[in-house]
Structures are given as C-alpha cells and as structure tokens.
Design an enzyme around this catalytic site. Structure first.
Site, PDB file in Angstrom:
ATOM      1  N   TYR A 142       0.855  -1.199   0.000  1.00 12.51           N
ATOM      2  CA  TYR A 142       0.000   0.000   0.000  1.00 12.51           C
ATOM      3  C   TYR A 142       0.891   1.249   0.000  1.00 12.51           C
ATOM      4  O   TYR A 142       0.729   2.156  -0.814  1.00 12.51           O
ATOM      5  CB  TYR A 142      -0.905  -0.039   1.238  1.00 12.51           C
ATOM      6  CG  TYR A 142      -1.468   1.291   1.690  1.00 12.51           C
ATOM      7  CD1 TYR A 142      -2.547   1.871   1.037  1.00 12.51           C
ATOM      8  CD2 TYR A 142      -0.927   1.966   2.791  1.00 12.51           C
ATOM      9  CE1 TYR A 142      -3.070   3.089   1.460  1.00 12.51           C
ATOM     10  CE2 TYR A 142      -1.442   3.177   3.222  1.00 12.51           C
ATOM     11  CZ  TYR A 142      -2.512   3.739   2.552  1.00 12.51           C
ATOM     12  OH  TYR A 142      -3.015   4.945   2.972  1.00 12.51           O
ATOM     13  N   LYS A 146       1.538   4.355  -2.526  1.00 16.61           N
ATOM     14  CA  LYS A 146       1.297   5.752  -2.108  1.00 16.61           C
ATOM     15  C   LYS A 146       2.512   6.607  -2.492  1.00 16.61           C
ATOM     16  O   LYS A 146       2.373   7.775  -2.841  1.00 16.61           O
ATOM     17  CB  LYS A 146       1.028   5.858  -0.594  1.00 16.61           C
ATOM     18  CG  LYS A 146      -0.275   5.276  -0.109  1.00 16.61           C
ATOM     19  CD  LYS A 146      -1.530   5.959  -0.621  1.00 16.61           C
ATOM     20  CE  LYS A 146      -1.891   7.263   0.045  1.00 16.61           C
ATOM     21  NZ  LYS A 146      -3.203   7.798  -0.482  1.00 16.61           N
TER      22      LYS A 146
HETATM   23  P1  NAD Z   1     -11.849   5.304   3.162  1.00 14.90           P
HETATM   24  O1  NAD Z   1     -11.664   3.875   2.786  1.00 14.90           O
HETATM   25  O2  NAD Z   1     -12.830   5.638   4.221  1.00 14.90           O
HETATM   26  O3  NAD Z   1     -12.230   6.145   1.853  1.00 14.90           O
HETATM   27  C1  NAD Z   1     -11.689   5.899   0.602  1.00 14.90           C
HETATM   28  C2  NAD Z   1     -12.784   6.090  -0.443  1.00 14.90           C
HETATM   29  O4  NAD Z   1     -12.216   5.836  -1.738  1.00 14.90           O
HETATM   30  C3  NAD Z   1     -13.966   5.114  -0.280  1.00 14.90           C
HETATM   31  O5  NAD Z   1     -15.196   5.824  -0.234  1.00 14.90           O
HETATM   32  C4  NAD Z   1     -13.886   4.232  -1.518  1.00 14.90           C
HETATM   33  O6  NAD Z   1     -15.152   3.793  -2.002  1.00 14.90           O
HETATM   34  C5  NAD Z   1     -13.197   5.162  -2.515  1.00 14.90           C
HETATM   35  N1  NAD Z   1     -12.544   4.428  -3.598  1.00 14.90           N
HETATM   36  C6  NAD Z   1     -11.729   3.341  -3.481  1.00 14.90           C
HETATM   37  N2  NAD Z   1     -11.363   2.916  -4.696  1.00 14.90           N
HETATM   38  C7  NAD Z   1     -11.934   3.752  -5.600  1.00 14.90           C
HETATM   39  C8  NAD Z   1     -11.924   3.818  -7.020  1.00 14.90           C
HETATM   40  N3  NAD Z   1     -11.269   2.917  -7.759  1.00 14.90           N
HETATM   41  N4  NAD Z   1     -12.610   4.811  -7.636  1.00 14.90           N
HETATM   42  C9  NAD Z   1     -13.307   5.720  -6.902  1.00 14.90           C
HETATM   43  N5  NAD Z   1     -13.360   5.700  -5.551  1.00 14.90           N
HETATM   44  C10 NAD Z   1     -12.687   4.726  -4.907  1.00 14.90           C
HETATM   45  O7  NAD Z   1     -10.383   5.842   3.522  1.00 14.90           O
HETATM   46  P2  NAD Z   1      -9.940   7.161   4.346  1.00 14.90           P
HETATM   47  O8  NAD Z   1      -9.480   6.727   5.682  1.00 14.90           O
HETATM   48  O9  NAD Z   1     -10.978   8.224   4.231  1.00 14.90           O
HETATM   49  O10 NAD Z   1      -8.631   7.593   3.537  1.00 14.90           O
HETATM   50  C11 NAD Z   1      -8.659   8.641   2.599  1.00 14.90           C
HETATM   51  C12 NAD Z   1      -7.246   8.893   2.087  1.00 14.90           C
HETATM   52  O11 NAD Z   1      -6.397   9.234   3.179  1.00 14.90           O
HETATM   53  C13 NAD Z   1      -6.593   7.693   1.392  1.00 14.90           C
HETATM   54  O12 NAD Z   1      -5.874   8.161   0.274  1.00 14.90           O
HETATM   55  C14 NAD Z   1      -5.619   7.167   2.432  1.00 14.90           C
HETATM   56  O13 NAD Z   1      -4.512   6.568   1.801  1.00 14.90           O
HETATM   57  C15 NAD Z   1      -5.225   8.450   3.151  1.00 14.90           C
HETATM   58  N6  NAD Z   1      -4.774   8.263   4.538  1.00 14.90           N
HETATM   59  C16 NAD Z   1      -5.648   7.798   5.483  1.00 14.90           C
HETATM   60  C17 NAD Z   1      -5.213   7.663   6.806  1.00 14.90           C
HETATM   61  C18 NAD Z   1      -6.165   7.176   7.880  1.00 14.90           C
HETATM   62  O14 NAD Z   1      -5.714   7.002   9.030  1.00 14.90           O
HETATM   63  N7  NAD Z   1      -7.434   6.960   7.607  1.00 14.90           N
HETATM   64  C19 NAD Z   1      -3.883   7.976   7.148  1.00 14.90           C
HETATM   65  C20 NAD Z   1      -3.018   8.452   6.156  1.00 14.90           C
HETATM   66  C21 NAD Z   1      -3.484   8.589   4.847  1.00 14.90           C
END
Ligand code: NAD
Length: 237
Positions: A142, A146
C-alpha cells in the site's frame, strides 16, 4: 479561450469515504459547490452531486470534473486489503488517469491525500520534516503505491499549463465515523490481544483529528498559487 470555472467549484474523489465525507461537509460550510466521485455512495447531503464511477475510468471522471477548478483526491483501496493488483491499478494507474482527466477538464488545482508512511522505514522519526527521503523499503505494498502516487501528482505540477498540485501526508486519522483506527484498536483489545508492549513503552506515534486533516487540505488548496512555496511539494500534516 476557455472560461475558467469558479474557484469555488470542487470535486472530492473518494468523497464517500471517512476523510472524504468530512472534507465535503467542511467545503459546503465554506460555500463551495461540491461533486463527489466514488465507486459507492454512502450518504446524501443537500448541495452535493454524486457521480458513481471508478477513478480508472477517464470518461466517467471527465463527466464529474466538468466546470470544476479544484480536485481533492482522497480515494484509495483500504490499506488492510491484501490485493496488490488493486493497489497498483487504483493508486498508480488510476492516479495517472485522474491527472489526465484533470488536465483535459481544465482543472487548476489538485490536492492529493498522501500518507506519512511514505517516509517511514521502521526506524524512529522525531520532528520529521518534508525533506525526509522516501522510504527505500516501504513497510507494505500500500505504502509503495502511495509513494508512486505522490511522485506522479507532484511531477504533474505545471505552472505553464496552469495545473498546480500539492500532497498532504497525514498520519493515522481519528474522529467521528472512523471505520479503521479506533474500531480496530477496540476490537483487538476486546479479543485480549493488546497485552504486549513493543519496546520499552516509551514509543510515540502521531494521530491527527479528522477536522484538522480537513483544515490542512483546505488551507493547502486555498494557498496553492504558482508562487506559493507548497506548489508541487508535499506537506506533513
Ligand atoms: P476510506 O476507505 O474511508 O475512503 C476511501 C474512499 O475511496 C472510499 O469511499 C472508496 O469507495 C473510494 N474508492 C476506493 N477505490 C476507488 C476507485 N477505484 N474509484 C473511486 N473511488 C474509490 O479511507 P480514508 O481513511 O478516508 O482515507 C482517505 C485517504 O487518506 C486515502 O488516500 C488514504 O490513503 C489516506 N490516509 C488515510 C489515513 C487514515 O488514518 N485513515 C492515514 C493516512 C493517509
């Protein structure tokens, strides 16, 4: 000449997700018109237009990006997923597709949600800054994707063509409706699996409240100008 869309028209790719939805709610509060692009619709909100589609599909993206000047890209498969091909397809190829669609649609700014893990290699980082090198051996696949995703977005920053980009690197995000961090901790504790301490118990880790992550994203978007120091750069949240 193309008429520039209003700077208050934005799209949130991944807007049905945990961070995405918080971002959408704050953007609405601030008077933005918001389109959500996601493979699923997880809620309804007045003032939000949902476009269901996969971000690997340029045509679907182009429909959602019409008249949009600002794009937040915060979609990703769940980090816990073991599906390498999916990470590769969505985070790398999909991000390339997003950038192509943004260029074709005349989008002016792209804010990517990256991750603090892109610089983490298993050794302690204290007071880390943006100039830390990318991890040579990322902790998982992952994170590997990224890193590639972030490089693609930052490389796409082109002041001449009028596409400005920035990447935000949050660490673990917590807050209302968090589907991962706290629920997984609680579940692990309930199953009696948190009775071990790794190291001497003085390890530190950063967590960021979701509203602060949202605030950082919007500040970055609003400050992103050709002359601003964050243009084409990454920002630790
Ligand atoms: P999440 O899983 O709640 O949301 C991700 C969304 O992306 C979902 O609604 C999903 O349906 C959508 N998605 C996935 N594949 C897709 C595709 N092919 N086309 C269109 N939509 C698609 O995740 P989150 O926690 O809200 O994370 C959001 C971002 O933040 C991500 O990029 C993640 O890498 C980054 N991030 C999250 C955290 C954390 O702690 N949650 C920490 C660091 C970085």
């Amino acid at each position: 000449t193309r008429i520039r869309p209003s700077s208050k028209r934005c799209a949130v790719i991944g807007g049905s997700g945990f961070l995405g939805r918080h971002l959408v709610e704050k953007l609405l509060d601030k008077g933005y018109t918001v389109s959500v692009f996601d493979i699923r619709q997880s809620y309804e909100l007045p003032g939000v237009t949902f476009h269901l589609g996969d971000l690997c599909d340029k045509q679907a993206l182009l429909t959602a990006l019409q008249d949009v000047s600002l794009v937040f890209h915060c979609a990703s498969p769940a980090p816990a997923s073991d599906d390498k091909a999916l990470f590769q397809r969505v985070n790398i190829q999909g991000t390339q597709t997003v950038l192509q669609a943004c260029t074709e649609a005349g989008v002016q700014k792209v804010v990517l949600t990256s991750s603090a893990s892109v610089v983490f290699e298993g050794t302690d980082i204290k007071d880390g800054r943006e100039d830390l090198p990318y991890a040579k051996k990322p902790i998982d696949y992952y994170t590997e994707t990224k890193i590639e995703q972030e490089k693609l977005v930052l490389k796409a920053c082109d002041k001449e063509k009028g596409l400005l980009t920035v990447a935000i690197r949050p660490h673990g995000i917590f807050g209302p409706r968090d589907p991962q961090l706290v629920p997984i901790l609680v579940d692990t504790a309930r199953r009696g699996k948190m009775k071990f301490i790794i190291g001497d118990g003085s390890n530190l880790v950063d967590f960021t409240f979701v509203d602060n992550v949202v605030h950082g994203h919007i500040l970055a978007a609003e400050s992103l100008r050709p002359e601003s120091p964050i243009c084409g750069k990454m920002v630790m949240d």
